[in-house]
Scaffold this motif. Structure first.
Motif, PDB file in Angstrom:
ATOM      1  N   ASN A 140     -12.778  13.107  -6.851  1.00  0.00           N
ATOM      2  CA  ASN A 140     -12.160  12.756  -5.581  1.00  0.00           C
ATOM      3  C   ASN A 140     -11.100  11.676  -5.816  1.00  0.00           C
ATOM      4  N   VAL A 141      -9.901  11.948  -5.297  1.00  0.00           N
ATOM      5  CA  VAL A 141      -8.796  11.006  -5.457  1.00  0.00           C
ATOM      6  C   VAL A 141      -8.395  10.491  -4.083  1.00  0.00           C
ATOM      7  N   ARG A 142      -8.332   9.188  -3.951  1.00  0.00           N
ATOM      8  CA  ARG A 142      -7.945   8.610  -2.666  1.00  0.00           C
ATOM      9  C   ARG A 142      -6.954   7.469  -2.865  1.00  0.00           C
ATOM     10  N   LEU A 143      -6.141   7.221  -1.847  1.00  0.00           N
ATOM     11  CA  LEU A 143      -5.233   6.084  -1.895  1.00  0.00           C
ATOM     12  C   LEU A 143      -6.068   4.815  -1.825  1.00  0.00           C
ATOM     13  N   LYS A 144      -5.668   3.805  -2.572  1.00  0.00           N
ATOM     14  CA  LYS A 144      -6.373   2.521  -2.521  1.00  0.00           C
ATOM     15  C   LYS A 144      -6.330   1.979  -1.103  1.00  0.00           C
ATOM     16  N   ASP A 145      -7.322   1.175  -0.775  1.00  0.00           N
ATOM     17  CA  ASP A 145      -7.397   0.633   0.586  1.00  0.00           C
ATOM     18  C   ASP A 145      -6.141  -0.141   0.989  1.00  0.00           C
ATOM     19  N   ALA A 146      -5.543  -0.807   0.004  1.00  0.00           N
ATOM     20  CA  ALA A 146      -4.376  -1.646   0.323  1.00  0.00           C
ATOM     21  C   ALA A 146      -3.128  -0.804   0.600  1.00  0.00           C
ATOM     22  N   VAL A 147      -3.201   0.508   0.294  1.00  0.00           N
ATOM     23  CA  VAL A 147      -2.029   1.373   0.425  1.00  0.00           C
ATOM     24  C   VAL A 147      -2.109   2.156   1.734  1.00  0.00           C
ATOM     25  N   LEU A 148      -1.030   2.104   2.480  1.00  0.00           N
ATOM     26  CA  LEU A 148      -0.968   2.806   3.760  1.00  0.00           C
ATOM     27  C   LEU A 148      -1.076   4.321   3.544  1.00  0.00           C
ATOM     28  N   ASP A 149      -1.871   4.997   4.377  1.00  0.00           N
ATOM     29  CA  ASP A 149      -2.041   6.445   4.265  1.00  0.00           C
ATOM     30  C   ASP A 149      -1.478   7.106   5.530  1.00  0.00           C
ATOM     31  N   PRO A 150      -0.179   7.454   5.505  1.00  0.00           N
ATOM     32  CA  PRO A 150       0.441   8.001   6.725  1.00  0.00           C
ATOM     33  C   PRO A 150      -0.194   9.328   7.162  1.00  0.00           C
ATOM     34  N   GLN A 151      -0.674  10.125   6.190  1.00  0.00           N
ATOM     35  CA  GLN A 151      -1.284  11.409   6.567  1.00  0.00           C
ATOM     36  C   GLN A 151      -2.584  11.175   7.336  1.00  0.00           C
ATOM     37  N   GLY A 152      -3.404  10.266   6.803  1.00  0.00           N
ATOM     38  CA  GLY A 152      -4.646   9.927   7.490  1.00  0.00           C
ATOM     39  C   GLY A 152      -4.357   9.366   8.876  1.00  0.00           C
TER      40      GLY A 152
END
Lengths: 216, 75
Positions: free
Chosen positions: B6-18
Motif C-alpha cells: 500500500n502506497v500513500r502520500l505522507k500526512d504532511a503532503v496535501l492529497d487533492p484527490q482525497g
C-alpha cells in the motif's frame, strides 16, 4: 551544436522542441528511449505522457535504457533540459530534487501565464534579465512542485530556483516554483513550455532565448 | 503467494484527490465523513518465497516516491 530530443512512448512535444532547437541554430535529432548512447551537446526531455503516466508521471520513463546515458551525460556537465513531463522524469530520476504532484485544484491547466526569471547565471537563462517576466504557456495536471524544507532552503541558497510563477500560482507549487536547476546549473527542469512560445506566430516568442542562449 | 503493498502520500503532503472525494461525499449528505486520503494498493503475485528486503526495495525504488509517499507491505 547538436541537440537530441528524446522520444519516449507517449512524448508529444518532441516535434515542437525539434523546431525550437533548429530555429535557435542547433542541429536537432531525435533520440529513442531505447538508445544506449548519446552523441549531442544538449539533451531535451520533451513534454507528453510518457508510458501513459502510469504509476506516477515520469516514474516509468526514468527506467528507460537511455536514462543511463543521460545520467552519465549530466555527470560530465552536459546540458539537460526537461520540459513538463521531462521535468517530472528528471525529478523521478533524482537528477533534480523534489517531486511534482497533482495540481492543487485537481484540474489540468492549459493556458498562457507569466513567469519570472529568478536567475540568469545558468546557461539556460543567460539571455534574460533577472526579474524579467515572460509569457509562456503551461499544460499540465501534475505540476505542483514539492520538496521538504531542507531541500527548499538548499535551492534558495544555491540560486537553483530558476523560474517562478508571476502573480497567480496556478497549481499550488511550493514557493511558486516553475523551474529549478541542479546545483551545477547544467540540468534544468520547468513545467512551462518555452518551445510553445518560441515564435510570435505561437502567441509569444519569450521562450526562444532559452534555446538560443544554450548555443553559448 | 501474494503480497500487498500500500502506497500513500505522507500526512504532511496535501492529497487533492482525497480532498475531492471528501467534498463530493459531504455534498451528497454524508456529513459523518471527516477526511479522505486516497491510497494505491499493489497486489503482487510472487514466485515462491521472497525476502522482505526485496519487497522493500521494490516499494522504495519503484512503487513509491519516498519524497512524497510512504508504503506498507502486508501479506
Amino acid at each position: 551544436m547538436k541537440a537530441g530530443i528524446i522520444r519516449f512512448p507517449g512524448s508529444n512535444c518532441d516535434a515542437d522542441c525539434f523546431e525550437a532547437a533548429r530555429d535557435a541554430g542547433f542541429e536537432p535529432a531525435y533520440l529513442w528511449h531505447k538508445d544506449k548512447t548519446i552523441n549531442v551537446d544538449l539533451v531535451i526531455l520533451p513534454g507528453g505522457f510518457s508510458y501513459g503516466d502510469y504509476l506516477r508521471c515520469g516514474a516509468i520513463a526514468r527506467f528507460s535504457p537511455i536514462m543511463e546515458a543521460v545520467f552519465e551525460f549530466a555527470e560530465k556537465g552536459g546540458l539537460v533540459l526537461g520540459i513538463c513531463n521531462g521535468f517530472q522524469i528528471l525529478t523521478e530520476a533524482g537528477l533534480l530534487p523534489g517531486a511534482l504532484m497533482r495540481n492543487r485544484g485537481m484540474r489540468f491547466i492549459c493556458k498562457f501565464l507569466n513567469i519570472t526569471v529568478e536567475t540568469n547565471s545558468t546557461p539556460f537563462t543567460r539571455l534574460y534579465g533577472i526579474g524579467e517576466v515572460l509569457s509562456i504557456p503551461i499544460a499540465h495536471g501534475e505540476g505542483n512542485y514539492f520538496s521538504d524544507d531542507i531541500t527548499l532552503n538548499e535551492l534558495k541558497k544555491n540560486n537553483q530556483i530558476v523560474f517562478r510563477y508571476h502573480g497567480e500560482n496556478p497549481n499550488g507549487s511550493l514557493d511558486s516554483i516553475a523551474g529549478i536547476s541542479n546545483r551545477r546549473g547544467n540540468v534544468l527542469g520547468l513545467m512551462p513550455h518555452p518551445e510553445r512560445a518560441s515564435k510570435l506566430l505561437l502567441g509569444s516568442s519569450d521562450g526562444f532565448r532559452l534555446f538560443k542562449g544554450l548555443l553559448g | 503467494m501474494k503480497v500487498f503493498i500500500n502506497v500513500r502520500l505522507k500526512d504532511a503532503v496535501l492529497d487533492p484527490q482525497g480532498a475531492a472525494v471528501k467534498d463530493i461525499l459531504t455534498r451528497a449528505g454524508y456529513d459523518f465523513v471527516k477526511d479522505v486520503r486516497q491510497n494505491k494498493l499493489f497486489e503482487i503475485e510472487l514466485n515462491g518465497e521472497t525476502a522482505p528486503v526485496q519487497l522493500s526495495e521494490i516499494a522504495d525504488k519503484f512503487l513509491a516516491n519516498p519524497i512524497i509517499e510512504e508504503f506498507k507491505i502486508s501479506r
